[in-house]
Design a protein around this motif. Structure first.
Motif, PDB file in Angstrom:
ATOM      1  N   VAL A  60     -10.694  98.579  64.033  1.00 47.46           N
ATOM      2  CA  VAL A  60      -9.876  98.786  63.215  1.00 47.46           C
ATOM      3  C   VAL A  60      -9.219 100.513  64.206  1.00 47.46           C
ATOM      4  O   VAL A  60      -8.105 100.811  63.179  1.00 47.46           O
ATOM      5  CB  VAL A  60     -10.651  99.569  62.147  1.00 47.46           C
ATOM      6  CG1 VAL A  60      -9.645 100.573  60.662  1.00 47.46           C
ATOM      7  CG2 VAL A  60     -11.452  97.953  61.912  1.00 47.46           C
ATOM      8  N   ALA A  61      -9.358 101.430  64.227  1.00 49.40           N
ATOM      9  CA  ALA A  61      -9.032 102.443  64.775  1.00 49.40           C
ATOM     10  C   ALA A  61      -7.809 101.973  65.553  1.00 49.40           C
ATOM     11  O   ALA A  61      -6.473 101.969  65.106  1.00 49.40           O
ATOM     12  CB  ALA A  61      -9.992 103.209  65.513  1.00 49.40           C
ATOM     13  N   LEU A  62      -8.103 101.303  66.478  1.00 49.34           N
ATOM     14  CA  LEU A  62      -6.162 100.813  66.853  1.00 49.34           C
ATOM     15  C   LEU A  62      -5.162 100.485  66.692  1.00 49.34           C
ATOM     16  O   LEU A  62      -4.265 100.743  65.778  1.00 49.34           O
ATOM     17  CB  LEU A  62      -6.955  99.485  68.137  1.00 49.34           C
ATOM     18  CG  LEU A  62      -5.569  99.022  69.006  1.00 49.34           C
ATOM     19  CD1 LEU A  62      -4.620  99.954  69.614  1.00 49.34           C
ATOM     20  CD2 LEU A  62      -5.794  97.965  69.762  1.00 49.34           C
TER      21      LEU A  62
ATOM     22  N   GLU B 263      -7.559 100.500  53.544  1.00 51.92           N
ATOM     23  CA  GLU B 263      -7.398 101.804  53.528  1.00 51.92           C
ATOM     24  C   GLU B 263      -7.179 102.732  54.638  1.00 51.92           C
ATOM     25  O   GLU B 263      -6.517 104.074  54.652  1.00 51.92           O
ATOM     26  CB  GLU B 263      -8.401 102.482  52.550  1.00 51.92           C
ATOM     27  CG  GLU B 263      -7.956 101.785  51.158  1.00 51.92           C
ATOM     28  CD  GLU B 263      -9.242 102.050  50.384  1.00 51.92           C
ATOM     29  OE1 GLU B 263      -8.839 101.987  48.268  1.00 51.92           O
ATOM     30  OE2 GLU B 263     -10.679 102.414  50.544  1.00 51.92           O
ATOM     31  N   ASN B 264      -8.522 102.811  55.136  1.00 50.58           N
ATOM     32  CA  ASN B 264      -7.808 103.359  56.856  1.00 50.58           C
ATOM     33  C   ASN B 264      -6.508 103.328  57.212  1.00 50.58           C
ATOM     34  O   ASN B 264      -6.284 104.379  57.976  1.00 50.58           O
ATOM     35  CB  ASN B 264      -9.415 103.355  57.469  1.00 50.58           C
ATOM     36  CG  ASN B 264     -10.515 104.401  57.557  1.00 50.58           C
ATOM     37  OD1 ASN B 264     -10.688 104.908  57.882  1.00 50.58           O
ATOM     38  ND2 ASN B 264     -11.520 103.515  56.564  1.00 50.58           N
ATOM     39  N   VAL B 265      -6.799 102.054  57.643  1.00 51.04           N
ATOM     40  CA  VAL B 265      -5.001 101.792  58.684  1.00 51.04           C
ATOM     41  C   VAL B 265      -4.019 102.378  57.490  1.00 51.04           C
ATOM     42  O   VAL B 265      -2.949 102.663  58.023  1.00 51.04           O
ATOM     43  CB  VAL B 265      -4.978 100.490  58.634  1.00 51.04           C
ATOM     44  CG1 VAL B 265      -3.659  99.867  59.065  1.00 51.04           C
ATOM     45  CG2 VAL B 265      -6.102  99.687  59.304  1.00 51.04           C
TER      46      VAL B 265
ATOM     47  N   LEU C  10      -3.168 109.021  67.774  1.00 48.65           N
ATOM     48  CA  LEU C  10      -4.421 109.423  68.888  1.00 48.65           C
ATOM     49  C   LEU C  10      -5.520 108.837  68.986  1.00 48.65           C
ATOM     50  O   LEU C  10      -5.678 108.112  67.517  1.00 48.65           O
ATOM     51  CB  LEU C  10      -4.973 111.209  68.079  1.00 48.65           C
ATOM     52  CG  LEU C  10      -4.542 111.964  67.956  1.00 48.65           C
ATOM     53  CD1 LEU C  10      -4.508 113.290  67.000  1.00 48.65           C
ATOM     54  CD2 LEU C  10      -3.620 112.202  69.581  1.00 48.65           C
ATOM     55  N   MET C  11      -6.289 108.341  69.719  1.00 50.60           N
ATOM     56  CA  MET C  11      -7.211 107.522  69.661  1.00 50.60           C
ATOM     57  C   MET C  11      -8.404 108.402  70.209  1.00 50.60           C
ATOM     58  O   MET C  11      -8.296 108.837  71.555  1.00 50.60           O
ATOM     59  CB  MET C  11      -7.971 105.804  70.533  1.00 50.60           C
ATOM     60  CG  MET C  11      -6.336 105.094  69.750  1.00 50.60           C
ATOM     61  SD  MET C  11      -6.669 103.344  70.141  1.00 50.60           S
ATOM     62  CE  MET C  11      -7.883 102.742  69.954  1.00 50.60           C
TER      63      MET C  11
ATOM     64  N   ALA D  11     -13.201 108.138  64.338  1.00 47.81           N
ATOM     65  CA  ALA D  11     -12.795 108.585  63.643  1.00 47.81           C
ATOM     66  C   ALA D  11     -12.548 108.599  62.466  1.00 47.81           C
ATOM     67  O   ALA D  11     -10.931 108.585  61.266  1.00 47.81           O
ATOM     68  CB  ALA D  11     -11.845 110.140  64.070  1.00 47.81           C
ATOM     69  N   LEU D  12     -13.409 106.822  61.509  1.00 47.62           N
ATOM     70  CA  LEU D  12     -12.533 106.949  60.477  1.00 47.62           C
ATOM     71  C   LEU D  12     -13.453 107.019  59.110  1.00 47.62           C
ATOM     72  O   LEU D  12     -14.504 108.001  59.350  1.00 47.62           O
ATOM     73  CB  LEU D  12     -13.364 104.887  60.567  1.00 47.62           C
ATOM     74  CG  LEU D  12     -12.915 103.666  61.417  1.00 47.62           C
ATOM     75  CD1 LEU D  12     -13.439 102.826  62.313  1.00 47.62           C
ATOM     76  CD2 LEU D  12     -11.376 103.817  61.902  1.00 47.62           C
TER      77      LEU D  12
END
Length: 365
Positions: free
Chosen positions: A147-149, A102-104, A87-88, A93-94
């Motif tokens: 980063v979200a991707l 850590e997000n990834v 989902l993007m 939404a990080l």
């Protein structure tokens, strides 16, 4: 040999809120590596459709299939985390309290070394390797999008659902990041279903467009076909400004100030609308006010009086008040063309670029 099943297939999805139908009998298929855009105005059911596919909302009827396997109907339901769907969203939404790496890593399975290798590979692929220890607030909007991707790609999803993911970016960044994102998704052979309300974005990104209105898909196909063979007047108007000339069918013909038009399939005496985009209005600069001389391609000329002319960057938009009925027609002209208000000019229209619709009906060729 058996045909490869669609990566994503939805069949007859329906969703109601308080008795109001929001998504009505929606079906579509997305193959591996294909980008399909759900295109339509706000409130037409696009995002609700995405939420049902993701599993965060249950449909009232219909089925969702992934790689030929049923993941959800009104009885069976595979939980969201087991659907292999990424989902993007527009807001990225990080997690603000986690560093980029850590997000990834969030939601990744495997030991520490495997996770570290996956994070490094993805961040390098999106050009964010040197920011692994940065926090989201230290990044620009475009960097946060990358980063979200990377985070969405980390679990190797088979399907990526994208809800207006680029609308929060500056125009100067949007095209580049959008193209980079789709290149990466296609490399991964990911099926992409993207929601947007912007026709230009859908035309630029999609292999296939599903045009939604009032909870239903009204037309589906390649961008070229959707644009050049619209299902109805509203479909034409969603992609561009339109001009509308009204008439009545008599002997399979419609009489207009621009000559006669064929209206095959329309009934005798039926009211019709001839729809044409501004770029297909032709200004007859050779006429010099001498009156109409019909041609096979462009029909007859009709005179209009310039009301307004504006330069739009790559073209000029000129509005005319037509002599025959006082209606306003818009024409676009390449480059700079700014005639004075009140100047009379003769206009012709490209018959091969017109769409004829019975009033209240669908297109007639």
């Amino acid at each position: 040999m058996d045909e490869t099943p669609p990566r994503l297939e939805i069949r007859n999805l329906r969703r109601c809120y308080d008795g109001r139908v929001v998504v009505d009998d929606v079906s579509l298929r997305v193959m591996p590596g294909q980008v399909t855009c759900l295109l339509g105005p706000s409130g037409c059911g696009k995002s609700t459709t995405l939420r049902m596919i993701a599993g965060v909302e249950m449909q009232d009827a219909g089925e969702i299939w992934v790689d030929g396997n049923l993941v959800c109907d009104t009885v069976t339901r595979v939980p969201p985390e087991r659907r292999h769907i990424g989902l993007m969203f527009q807001d990225f939404a990080l997690f603000p309290h986690l560093r980029v790496g850590e997000n990834v890593a969030f939601g990744l399975e495997g030991d520490k070394a495997q996770k570290a290798a996956r994070i490094e590979k993805l961040l390098n692929r999106v050009g964010m390797g040197r920011y692994v220890d940065a926090y989201p607030h230290e990044l620009s909007g475009g960097e946060q999008q990358r980063v979200a991707l990377a985070r969405a790609l980390a679990p190797r999803p088979r399907i990526m659902l994208m809800d207006e993911p680029f609308s929060g970016l500056d125009n100067r960044l949007r095209d580049g990041i959008r193209d980079e994102t789709l290149d990466i998704l296609r490399e991964q052979d990911t099926a992409v279903l993207l929601v947007t309300h912007e026709p230009e974005e859908a035309m630029r990104m999609a292999d296939e467009i599903a045009l939604m209105r009032d909870g239903r898909i009204v037309q589906q196909g390649a961008p070229y076909n959707i644009y050049n063979a619209p299902a109805d007047r509203d479909s034409v108007a969603f992609f561009s400004d339109i001009n509308v000339i009204r008439g009545t069918v008599q002997g399979a013909l419609v009489e207009t100030p621009f000559g006669q038009f064929l209206a095959p399939g329309a009934m005798e005496g039926q009211a019709v609308e001839i729809v044409i985009r501004p770029q297909h209005i032709k200004i007859d600069f050779d006429r010099n006010g001498r009156g109409p001389h019909p041609t096979i391609t462009d029909g007859a000329a009709a005179r209009g009086i310039v009301q307004r002319a504006r330069f739009m960057g790559s073209e000029s938009l000129v509005e005319f008040r037509m002599d025959h009925d006082g209606s306003i027609l818009k024409a676009t002209v390449p480059n700079v063309f700014l005639p004075a208000r009140g100047k009379p000019l003769w206009l012709m229209i490209r018959r091969d670029r017109c769409f004829i619709f019975p009033v209240g009906g669908r297109q007639r060729a």
